[in-house]
Write a protein that holds these residues in place. Structure first.
Motif, short mmCIF file in Angstrom:
data_model
loop_
_atom_site.label_atom_id
_atom_site.label_comp_id
_atom_site.label_asym_id
_atom_site.label_seq_id
_atom_site.Cartn_x
_atom_site.Cartn_y
_atom_site.Cartn_z
N ILE B 218 -22.57 -9.99 -1.84
CA ILE B 218 -22.25 -9.36 -0.56
C ILE B 218 -20.78 -9.56 -0.24
CG2 ILE B 218 -22.69 -9.46 1.93
CD1 ILE B 218 -25.62 -10.13 1.23
N LEU B 219 -20.26 -10.77 -0.52
CA LEU B 219 -18.84 -11.03 -0.29
C LEU B 219 -17.97 -10.08 -1.10
CD1 LEU B 219 -18.37 -14.92 -0.28
CD2 LEU B 219 -17.92 -13.31 1.57
N ILE B 220 -18.33 -9.88 -2.38
CA ILE B 220 -17.51 -9.01 -3.24
C ILE B 220 -17.52 -7.59 -2.69
CG2 ILE B 220 -17.42 -7.93 -5.52
CD1 ILE B 220 -18.29 -10.59 -6.72
N VAL B 221 -18.70 -7.12 -2.31
CA VAL B 221 -18.82 -5.74 -1.84
C VAL B 221 -18.02 -5.52 -0.56
CG1 VAL B 221 -20.49 -4.19 -0.78
CG2 VAL B 221 -20.98 -5.20 -2.99
N MET B 222 -17.96 -6.55 0.29
CA MET B 222 -17.25 -6.39 1.56
C MET B 222 -15.77 -6.76 1.46
SD MET B 222 -19.71 -5.19 3.21
CE MET B 222 -19.40 -5.07 4.96
N ALA B 223 -15.39 -7.58 0.50
CA ALA B 223 -13.99 -8.05 0.46
C ALA B 223 -13.12 -7.23 -0.47
CB ALA B 223 -13.94 -9.53 0.04
N PHE B 224 -13.68 -6.73 -1.58
CA PHE B 224 -12.83 -6.03 -2.54
C PHE B 224 -12.21 -4.75 -1.99
CE2 PHE B 224 -12.12 -7.52 -6.87
CZ PHE B 224 -12.70 -8.76 -6.78
N PRO B 225 -12.89 -4.01 -1.08
CA PRO B 225 -12.22 -2.81 -0.57
C PRO B 225 -10.84 -3.10 0.01
CG PRO B 225 -14.52 -2.73 0.01
CD PRO B 225 -14.29 -4.07 -0.63
N ALA B 226 -10.66 -4.26 0.64
CA ALA B 226 -9.35 -4.54 1.25
C ALA B 226 -8.26 -4.59 0.19
CB ALA B 226 -9.41 -5.86 2.02
N ILE B 227 -8.53 -5.22 -0.97
CA ILE B 227 -7.47 -5.29 -1.98
C ILE B 227 -7.35 -3.95 -2.70
CG2 ILE B 227 -8.86 -6.18 -3.91
CD1 ILE B 227 -6.44 -7.75 -4.79
N THR B 228 -8.45 -3.20 -2.79
CA THR B 228 -8.34 -1.87 -3.39
C THR B 228 -7.37 -1.01 -2.60
OG1 THR B 228 -10.61 -2.06 -4.12
CG2 THR B 228 -9.67 0.14 -4.13
N ILE B 229 -7.53 -1.03 -1.27
CA ILE B 229 -6.63 -0.23 -0.42
C ILE B 229 -5.21 -0.81 -0.50
CG2 ILE B 229 -6.15 0.47 1.94
CD1 ILE B 229 -8.51 1.92 0.55
N ALA B 230 -5.10 -2.15 -0.45
CA ALA B 230 -3.77 -2.75 -0.52
C ALA B 230 -3.06 -2.34 -1.80
CB ALA B 230 -3.89 -4.28 -0.45
N LEU B 231 -3.77 -2.36 -2.92
CA LEU B 231 -3.16 -1.98 -4.20
C LEU B 231 -2.87 -0.48 -4.24
CD1 LEU B 231 -5.41 -4.09 -6.59
CD2 LEU B 231 -2.96 -4.41 -6.28
N ALA B 232 -3.76 0.32 -3.63
CA ALA B 232 -3.52 1.76 -3.61
C ALA B 232 -2.25 2.07 -2.84
CB ALA B 232 -4.72 2.49 -2.99
N LEU B 233 -2.07 1.40 -1.69
CA LEU B 233 -0.85 1.63 -0.91
C LEU B 233 0.38 1.19 -1.70
CD1 LEU B 233 -2.00 0.50 2.67
CD2 LEU B 233 -2.08 2.77 1.65
N LEU B 234 0.24 0.06 -2.42
CA LEU B 234 1.35 -0.41 -3.26
C LEU B 234 1.68 0.64 -4.33
CD1 LEU B 234 3.32 -2.61 -4.25
CD2 LEU B 234 1.44 -3.53 -5.63
N SER B 235 0.64 1.21 -4.93
CA SER B 235 0.87 2.22 -5.96
C SER B 235 1.53 3.46 -5.36
CB SER B 235 -0.45 2.60 -6.64
OG SER B 235 -0.99 1.46 -7.27
N PHE B 236 1.14 3.83 -4.13
CA PHE B 236 1.84 4.94 -3.46
C PHE B 236 3.32 4.60 -3.30
CE2 PHE B 236 -2.27 6.75 -2.17
CZ PHE B 236 -1.99 8.10 -2.34
N ASP B 237 3.59 3.37 -2.89
CA ASP B 237 4.99 2.95 -2.73
C ASP B 237 5.74 3.09 -4.06
OD1 ASP B 237 4.67 2.39 -0.11
OD2 ASP B 237 5.10 0.24 -0.25
N ARG B 238 5.08 2.69 -5.14
CA ARG B 238 5.79 2.66 -6.42
C ARG B 238 5.85 4.03 -7.09
NH1 ARG B 238 7.04 -2.15 -8.73
NH2 ARG B 238 6.97 -1.21 -10.81
N PHE B 239 4.79 4.82 -6.94
CA PHE B 239 4.74 6.10 -7.67
C PHE B 239 5.15 7.29 -6.80
CE2 PHE B 239 1.15 3.92 -10.13
CZ PHE B 239 2.01 3.48 -11.11
N ALA B 240 4.89 7.20 -5.50
CA ALA B 240 5.06 8.40 -4.67
C ALA B 240 6.15 8.26 -3.63
CB ALA B 240 3.74 8.75 -3.99
N GLY B 241 6.87 7.13 -3.64
CA GLY B 241 8.01 7.02 -2.73
C GLY B 241 7.68 6.79 -1.27
N THR B 242 6.47 6.31 -0.96
CA THR B 242 6.20 5.91 0.43
C THR B 242 6.82 4.54 0.65
OG1 THR B 242 4.13 4.91 -0.27
CG2 THR B 242 4.03 7.17 0.50
N SER B 243 6.69 4.02 1.88
CA SER B 243 7.25 2.69 2.12
C SER B 243 6.31 1.88 2.99
CB SER B 243 8.63 2.80 2.76
OG SER B 243 8.58 3.73 3.81
N PHE B 244 5.06 1.74 2.52
CA PHE B 244 4.07 0.99 3.31
C PHE B 244 4.49 -0.46 3.50
CE2 PHE B 244 1.23 4.47 2.07
CZ PHE B 244 0.66 4.73 3.29
#
Lengths: 240, 669
Positions: B218-244
């Motif tokens: 249950i912890l994994i299912v509820m906690a991993f989305p936060a890092i998934t989004i954090a990493l996705a935003l980081l990837s947007f910063d690196r690949f798409a020129g955003t500045s999250f």
């Protein structure tokens, strides 16, 4: 837990792995594995959207603070998006009708309502495509300011969910036309329905937070220590 | 028939009354590639994760060798950054988590009396996605671009402006893929545990390891989305020129610093909202393993079972409300620091309850210090040391002294090595007979234990002193005359000894697989259902689905007739704290259980239904891998309409879609 009634019900509801087979063992809760899986996945998906919505709420108003146009207050078209939100919400109704049809064994009804749901979803997506293009022409892109970045990522993530939902519905429609969706397989339709309703509900939250709440109320720079926490709590609370 | 299907002591398949289900070729390379059997997937997880444990260990030895002398230049400081980043990332995501997964996979269906998990193909998919996620991270070494920003990847160090190479991309995409594996596996285990328990096994009769697996999932299912989004935003910063996560950039054209509006602290919040629950994701399975072992070798039921369950759930719940204690020095202000200090210290209460319950289980028991028991008791003592330094960090003023020093390094090695790894080793010794049919050698096992225990303390205890003397975390060097060398040398020597202890372990495994004592069904006189079936278990696990009437079903089976002699104590479904009743379990209806027993007996008339092997999980996982790979190696590219996609990503998405359709249209069994 395991009262006589529940054990009996569990035995009756013995649908097992990915495709139901009558000879699978009963489940302890009496709920089908796949249905429970979908609920657990949606709980997890709440956290995905929660994190994205929290991010949006934290950066909400930052474009105005820094004076980087275009601002959300001047670019968002509430009447236009209200219409596409209405279309998406109506698709939940047609989804319910599709499930009701197959549960009664009405295959023609299933196909009509599945097609209608997919069509309404596709109209919503078309509306989003038009909205994104329009914003882009007015000078708002991912890179323009924090509003552009957080807006496109949040609504784009939701749009991706709707796209998967439309593909899923069309697949069910195709299978049904080939006679692959029987009355006893109504769970296949129900699972798609659970997902579809969830995506609709999330849109209500996004529509409220992104479009409806006026932006001029958040003018002061939010630098307080609890801004993040408040943003995250608001984001998470809004899901429930 | 008694409450468990196969009384202990009966050897092997002779007691099975059913025709063995038709198993075609069930050995050979392809049968492992396409397997959906939870036991094989468990072994695959275990072997892969152990390989990564060794890799992570070698990385640690490089770190220790660099620090053995002042101003050492064994590796360059740039390489040193890669070694400590990969050491942390490897140990957490590629060693400890999947080793826990190996135990979940092998043991959970056996403990709850099931023939497989709820979604066997999803289980295979989880393994393959984990495998490919590990591959992405490992490939970074070959590309000479291993991640170099620390395992928690603080922005803006991860941003293009500071980290131009592919290092961070390998890390972000690798973790993203591993997250998919973790969430898929955890969803599977939640459903398996909730839905596939044997008749009569109420929630409050589940073995404690099953409980901690459920709560960890249950912890994994509820906690991993936060890092998934954090990493996705980081990837947007690196690949798409955003500045999250970028507050300012330097504009070359105007030679001015321009505000971008992003905030690096958002990364820290999102990361630690995942990261603190992650700590419990690493330790709760260890607590579960130890809670299985201590009662068996104390010859007493677990003390305070219900309170143990509640303590686990409380730790998990509070784990979501303490993340700011990783950020005390970021200047959030006194109010948040005070609130999160209080919630952090609160977690010590349920954790202390667990320590108390383990010691109370041992109190007055007939203690038998086999190797698994030695490792388990070592966990109890070493985790207390790590736990107490954790409570120290919970205080913001103390934390601002310890922050980013070796004191913190000492703390989390005491909880992760002294906690998780000790328990995983205990679990390996305890369940190895069930995995392989043979016992691990006890004499070598005791050598292994004492060398590990000594080496562990020699390695990590001096780090407390180093930290207090001012050695900062992550520094690849220190000055001559700084007074730091002594403890660095002690620690490095300890680490070599620790590496040696793993050689003893591997030697033990190799020897015991060939010549170990045959285990039989129940070598430890265990209490739970996995000991009722042969070792290694047949592919269908249970010939007859067991019916459970007690929290320790096998002990009840074996010892109920000696009632009053102190073994199988009367099970009470009431929970009391200090004599006050706080909860009441529901007693299952006896008629219903008898019906279930008759039904189980009737089931035997048919052949047992087993899921077919399948290629689709592997195909789907391969699609995920290619899609992520394409984002790292973004050339060649192909234009599709308005989109300009990397070739590998486009191909990966196609394979992914083909895999999903092949999978959902293929009959499951």
């Amino acid at each position: 837990m395991a009262t006589a009634v529940e054990l009996e019900r569990a035995h009756g509801a013995g649908h097992g792995d990915d495709h139901g087979h009558a000879d699978h063992p009963p489940t302890s809760t009496g709920l089908d594995h796949r249905k429970l899986l979908m609920w657990a996945f949606l709980a997890s998906d709440c956290m995905f959207f929660g994190s994205l919505i929290a991010t949006y709420m934290i950066y909400r108003g930052r474009a105005e603070d820094l004076g980087f146009a275009p601002f959300p207050s001047e670019i968002l078209d509430i009447p236009y998006t209200s219409l596409s939100a209405f279309v998406l919400l109506m698709s939940s109704l047609t989804m319910v009708l599709a499930l009701a049809a197959i549960q009664k064994g009405d295959h023609r009804g299933l196909r009509i309502w599945l097609a209608a749901t997919a069509l309404l979803g596709a109209i919503f997506l078309g509306g989003q495509y038009f909205e994104f293009t329009e914003f882009y022409h007015e000078g708002l892109s991912l890179q323009t300011n924090m509003f552009g970045a957080s807006f496109f990522v949040l609504t784009g993530f939701h749009g991706a969910h709707v796209t998967i939902g439309v593909i899923w519905l069309l697949t069910l429609l195709f299978l049904s036309l080939r006679g692959g969706v029987k009355q006893e397989d109504s769970l296949d339709v129900e699972l798609a329905g659970l997902y579809w309703h969830f995506v609709d509900i999330v849109w209500i939250v996004i529509f409220t937070l992104v479009y409806l709440i006026p932006y001029d109320e958040v003018t002061e720079t939010q630098t307080g220590a609890f801004t993040y926490l408040a943003g995250i709590l608001r984001g998470v609370a809004s899901i429930f | 028939m008694a409450s468990v299907a196969q009384p202990a002591g009966h050897a092997g398949p002779a007691t099975q009354t059913v025709a063995r289900p038709a198993t075609k070729k069930n050995i050979g390379f392809w049968s492992w590639i396409t397997t959906v059997d939870h036991k094989r997937i468990g072994l695959l997880y275990g072997i892969t994760a152990f390989a990564y444990l060794l890799i992570g260990g070698i990385e640690a030895l490089v770190i220790r060798s660099q620090l053995i002398a002042p101003n050492n230049d064994l590796v360059s400081l740039e390489k040193y950054n890669q070694f400590f980043t990969m050491h942390g990332t490897t140990m957490i995501f590629l060693a400890v988590m999947p080793l826990s997964s190996a135990f979940f996979n092998f043991i959970i269906p056996l403990q709850i009396g099931a023939r497989d998990v709820a979604f066997p193909r999803l289980n295979a998919f989880s393994y393959w996605v984990f495998f490919f996620g590990g591959l992405i991270l490992s490939l970074s070494w070959l590309a000479n671009a291993a991640p170099n920003q620390g395992w928690y990847g603080y922005a803006p160090l991860t941003e293009k402006g500071f980290n131009i190479g592919r290092n961070v991309d390998f890390w972000a995409l690798g973790l993203q893929v591993l997250g998919i594996a973790s969430i898929a596996a955890s969803l599977n285990f939640i459903i398996t545990i909730l839905n596939m328990r044997a008749p009569g096994m109420t929630l409050m009769r589940m073995p404690l390891f099953t409980w901690t697996t459920l709560i960890t999932s249950i912890l994994i299912v509820m906690a991993f989305p936060a890092i998934t989004i954090a990493l996705a935003l980081l990837s947007f910063d690196r690949f798409a020129g955003t500045s999250f996560y970028i507050p300012y950039i330097y504009d070359e054209a105007t030679r001015q610093v321009v505000a971008r509006g992003g905030d690096p602290l958002l990364w820290q919040h999102l990361f630690w909202i995942f990261g603190h629950p992650e700590v419990y994701i690493l330790i709760l399975p260890a607590f579960g393993i130890v809670s299985e072992i201590i009662p068996v070798f104390s010859r007493k039921p677990l003390f305070g079972y219900a309170v143990m369950v509640y303590a686990t759930a409380t730790i998990a719940f509070l784990g979501f409300g303490v993340w700011v204690h990783h950020m005390f020095t970021t200047g959030l202000g006194p109010t948040p620091n005070a609130v999160f200090a209080a919630s952090t210290m609160l977690i010590a209460v349920p954790t202390g309850v667990k320590i108390l319950n383990w010691t109370s289980t041992m109190w007055g028991g007939q203690l038998n210090f086999t190797t698994p028991m030695l490792f388990s008791t070592a966990l109890v003592s070493q985790f207390v040391i790590g736990g107490i330094s954790g409570v120290m960090h919970g205080s913001p003023p103390i934390d601002s002294q310890h922050n980013d020093s070796y004191f913190v390094v000492a703390h989390f090695h005491y909880v992760l090595f002294g906690g998780s790894i000790f328990a995983l080793l205990a679990g390996t010794y305890y369940w190895f007979p069930k995995f392989s049919g043979r016992m691990l050698d006890e004499r070598l096992g005791k050598w292994h234990f004492w060398v590990t225990f000594a080496a562990f303390n020699i390695t990590f205890f001096p780090m407390h002193f180093l930290g207090l003397e001012g050695m900062p975390r992550r520094y690849g060097t220190y000055g001559e005359g700084s007074g730091l060398q002594l403890w660095h040398v002690v620690s490095s020597v300890g680490s070599y000894l620790l590496g040696f202890s793993f050689l003893i372990f591997m030697y033990n495994v190799a020897v015991s697989l060939q010549r170990g004592k045959k285990a039989g069904n129940d070598p430890w006189d265990g209490a739970t259902l996995e000991w009722t079936i042969p070792s290694p278990p047949p592919v269908y696990n249970f010939a007859t689905v067991p019916v459970v009437r007690h929290r320790d079903p096998l002990w009840e089976e074996k010892y109920a007739k000696y009632e009053g002699e102190g073994h199988a104590e009367e099970e009470t479904l009431e929970t009391t704290i200090a004599g006050i009743k706080i909860g009441e379990g529901q007693v299952p209806d006896e008629d219903a259980l008898e019906q279930a027993e008759r039904r189980a007996a009737a089931d035997d008339e048919h052949n047992i239904h087993l899921p077919n092997p399948s290629y689709w999980p592997l195909v789907t996982a391969l699609g995920v891998f290619l899609a992520a790979f394409g984002l790292i190696f973004s050339y060649p590219r192909i234009p599709i309409g308005a989109l300009d996609l990397p070739l590998y990503t486009a191909a990966g998405l196609l394979v992914l879609v083909a895999g999903v359709y092949g999978w959902s249209l293929e009959p499951a069994s």
